[in-house]
Scaffold this active site. Structure first.
Site, short mmCIF file in Angstrom:
data_model
loop_
_atom_site.label_atom_id
_atom_site.label_comp_id
_atom_site.label_asym_id
_atom_site.label_seq_id
_atom_site.Cartn_x
_atom_site.Cartn_y
_atom_site.Cartn_z
N ALA A 279 -46.07 -56.90 10.97
CA ALA A 279 -45.17 -57.54 11.92
C ALA A 279 -44.27 -58.52 11.17
CB ALA A 279 -45.96 -58.27 13.00
N GLY B 172 -49.59 -54.56 11.44
CA GLY B 172 -49.04 -53.64 12.43
C GLY B 172 -48.77 -52.26 11.87
N GLU C 174 -51.94 -50.49 11.98
CA GLU C 174 -52.26 -50.21 13.38
C GLU C 174 -51.50 -48.99 13.89
OE1 GLU C 174 -53.52 -54.52 15.19
OE2 GLU C 174 -51.53 -54.34 14.32
N GLU D 256 -53.82 -60.64 8.73
CA GLU D 256 -53.52 -61.59 9.80
C GLU D 256 -54.32 -62.89 9.71
OE1 GLU D 256 -52.27 -57.61 11.55
OE2 GLU D 256 -53.85 -58.37 10.24
#
Length: 258
Positions: free
Chosen positions: A64, A109, A112, A132
């Protein structure tokens, strides 16, 4: 679309490329929304398979966009996570098989997105991880839920709690990816898998994906009942008659998705 390129081939294979190379294809709300909208549009067009990849060979999706996240309020962060969940669910639950062609960084992300796909192919320079916790947050687009289901809870917790990055080889060893290929060849390898899928009866493949996904939602007995239902429904299709007829007649089947 500013950050998504979509290629649709006559072979029924669609390639969705995330193209934000100046940020290593990092996800911000706009990129995430564009991924979801593109997948919604593809569902209506019913391709045989969908490949997801990142532009360039440095990064699949580097994660992200931290700069964008740094100014989010808790409510904005929740909306961003929910937007990501919706896009990942479209990859996970679309009837069409999805393949991640991972080139370079697949962090946060990005990992993911790969997890939400049915199959993952990684170039040997791919790097996976969930950094994260080093930023004071946690994976918010499905990582805490999909990773344990794929590699087991102990391995998943180690990766998430430490934020450690792993190579493509280690990702293959723990079952995070299906295969590792030379640098620059992930997309071609994904295309080869997609072509194998596209050669089969499309309705059978879709029902098979639905049955396999069902295994994560119900107990074994319920799953077997669902499998039997899907199995029997296909006997009403022209593809089933064509496939079994072609086998008996020793010819190549011509499936039309009916």
């Amino acid at each position: 679309m500013d950050y998504i390129r979509l290629e649709k081939g006559e072979d029924g294979i669609a390639v969705l490329t995330i193209d934000r190379q100046e940020k290593l294809n990092a996800l911000n709300p706009q990129v995430t929304e564009e991924i979801g909208q593109t997948l919604l549009d593809l569902e209506r067009e019913a391709p045989r398979a969908i490949i997801v990849t990142g532009a360039g060979d440095r990064s699949f999706v580097a994660g992200a966009d931290i700069e964008a996240m740094s100014t989010m309020s808790p409510l904005e962060a929740k909306r961003f996570a929910e937007m990501g969940h919706a896009a990942m669910a479209l990859l996970d639950r679309t009837p069409v098989p999805t393949i991640a062609a991972v080139n370079g960084y697949a962090l946060g992300g990005g990992c993911e997105i790969a997890l939400a796909c049915d199959i993952r192919v990684a170039a040997e320079n791919a790097v996976f991880g969930f950094p994260e916790v080093s930023l004071g947050i946690l994976p918010g687009m499905g990582g805490t839920q999909r990773l344990p289901r794929l590699v087991g809870p102990a391995v998943a917790k180690e990766l998430i709690f430490t934020g450690r990055r792993i190579s493509a080889g280690e990702a293959r060893r723990i079952g995070l990816v299906n295969r590792v290929v030379p640098r620059g060849e992930a997309l071609e390898a994904a295309r080869e898998i997609a072509a194998e899928i596209a050669a089969n009866a499309p309705l059978a493949v879709r029902h098979a994906k639905a049955a396999a996904n069902r295994a994560f939602d119900v107990d074994l007995i319920s799953g077997l009942e669902y499998e039997a239902d899907q199995f029997s429904l296909l006997f009403a299709t022209e593809d089933a008659r064509e496939g079994m007829g072609a086998f008996i007649e020793r010819r190549k089947p011509a499936f039309e998705g009916r």
